[in-house]
Design an enzyme around this catalytic site. Structure first.
Site, short mmCIF file in Angstrom:
data_model
loop_
_atom_site.label_atom_id
_atom_site.label_comp_id
_atom_site.label_asym_id
_atom_site.label_seq_id
_atom_site.Cartn_x
_atom_site.Cartn_y
_atom_site.Cartn_z
N GLU A 1 0.87 -1.20 0.00
CA GLU A 1 0.00 0.00 0.00
C GLU A 1 0.90 1.25 0.00
OE1 GLU A 1 -1.58 0.72 3.95
OE2 GLU A 1 -3.39 1.67 3.15
N ASN B 1 -7.04 6.42 -1.48
CA ASN B 1 -5.97 5.45 -1.26
C ASN B 1 -6.23 4.34 -2.28
OD1 ASN B 1 -4.18 3.53 -0.33
ND2 ASN B 1 -4.65 3.88 1.84
N LYS C 1 -9.50 2.18 -1.82
CA LYS C 1 -9.69 1.56 -0.50
C LYS C 1 -11.02 1.95 0.13
CE LYS C 1 -7.07 1.06 3.86
NZ LYS C 1 -5.79 1.47 4.50
N GLU D 1 -5.85 8.52 7.96
CA GLU D 1 -6.40 8.10 6.65
C GLU D 1 -7.78 8.70 6.39
OE1 GLU D 1 -5.89 4.26 4.78
OE2 GLU D 1 -4.77 3.61 6.54
N CYS E 1 -4.79 -3.04 2.58
CA CYS E 1 -4.49 -3.05 4.01
C CYS E 1 -5.68 -3.42 4.90
CB CYS E 1 -3.90 -1.71 4.43
SG CYS E 1 -3.08 -1.85 6.04
N ASN F 1 0.39 -1.26 5.18
CA ASN F 1 1.30 -0.56 6.08
C ASN F 1 0.71 -0.75 7.46
OD1 ASN F 1 3.34 1.56 4.67
ND2 ASN F 1 1.48 1.40 3.44
#
Ligand code: CDV
Length: 328
Positions: A47, A115, A132, A151, A182, A207
């Site tokens: 990611e 993302n 994401k 995020e 992720c 991550n």
């Protein structure tokens, strides 16, 4: 006909805040060359592979964070990566932060941040994009946390669903490919969405900090790895697919990421793993016909799923308290 696909998890060691795209791209090109040398046809990166995990850093003004995003792929900085993909005839999963100028849900054209991951084909073309959906963390600066995880500040929830694509005849044995990013791997709903589209290979990058940063209670170090592997192994078993799950690893400006990239088969077994906290490959041969056993027996969805009984799953996000058992 035997359908065997050789896949590589291209784990990346840390990227520091001061590292430019050139540092990341040069290391990625080297990993691609090593993967090609070991016979890989598909290579999966982590990611947000082009930069440090920047959501740990707070910016008051979102535009100040634009340096971490890509507004075009390829760009001058990522061109060497695309050139290597074409030269080596690879198919590659790349995770990155995306700025897109596109209409929002009200039809208003604006700058949007996601993302994102893409599958890049051997001609350097983008064949699939995913944004994401399960964004962890928070929007505002959180003074109670040991490390920020912003995020929810830096990205919108992905708006492309969970797409799956089949490789064309004669390429990659016609594998059905899908992506997660992720935190998505911890949610059975993500895997099932892909499973419902007959995914055979799930590519996902992550991550994951080695420690729980929320300051709400102790979570043992080793359980962080266990939970990651548990999620991927269960996702593969319950959806009869392979997964290449790839970490960023090591200390980014003093913030440790857990590593432990794995390749998992449809029985839920780990076929290959990384063992260090640096740039490292894990490679495995995936017999795609292994997906058939689960799919045709215990997880034959058409025969055994009961969507009429799954009413809570799409009706609301949070759980509901059960009715109280009334004693006689
Ligand atoms: N980048 C992530 O999504 N990380 C989360 C952490 C915050 C728990 C993960 O699920 O690994």
């Amino acid at each position: 006909m035997n359908r065997t696909l050789t896949v590589a998890a291209a784990q990346m060691g840390p990227l520091q805040k001061s590292d430019g795209r050139d540092v990341a791209v040069a290391r990625m090109v080297r990993l691609l060359e090593q993967a090609h040398h070991r016979g890989a046809e598909v290579v999966v990166f982590p990611e947000l592979a082009l930069t440090t995990f920047f959501p740990r850093w707070y910016h008051e003004d979102l535009d100040e964070a634009d340096q971490w995003y890509e507004s075009a792929l390829p760009s001058p900085a990522t061109a060497p990566l695309f050139a290597a993909i074409r030269r080596l005839r690879l198919t590659v999963y790349l995770g990155y932060a995306e700025i897109a100028h596109e209409p929002d849900e009200h039809g208003v054209l604006r700058k949007r941040r996601f993302n994102t991951s893409v599958v890049i084909g051997p001609d350097g073309e983008i064949v699939l994009k995913y944004r994401k959906i399960h964004l962890p963390g928070h929007v505002e600066y959180a003074p109670n946390r040991r490390v920020q995880h912003l995020e929810k500040r830096y990205f919108e929830v992905g708006n492309l669903g969970f797409p799956v694509v089949r490789a064309p005849a004669g390429r990659l044995d016609g594998v059905n490919m899908g992506m997660l990013i992720c935190n998505d791997r911890r949610w059975p709903e993500s895997w099932r969405e892909l499973g419902m589209q007959q995914v055979e290979l799930v590519m996902l990058g992550y991550n994951t900090p080695s420690l729980n940063m929320e300051n709400r209670g102790f979570e043992a170090h080793h359980l962080r790895v266990f939970h990651s592997e548990l999620s991927v192994q269960a996702g593969c078993y319950q959806n009869a697919c392979f997964a290449v799950a790839v970490a960023k690893a090591g200390s980014e400006d003093g913030h440790e990421l857990q590593g432990h990239s794995i390749i998992v088969n449809p029985q839920g077994e780990v076929m290959a793993r990384t063992t260090r906290w640096v740039d490292e490959l894990a490679v495995a041969d995936c017999d795609l016909d292994m997906c058939r056993l689960g799919r045709e027996t215990i997880f034959n969805f058409a025969a055994h799923r009961r969507p009429e009984a799954y009413t809570h799953l799409t009706a609301h996000a949070g759980s509901v308290a059960p009715a109280v058992w009334s004693p006689k």
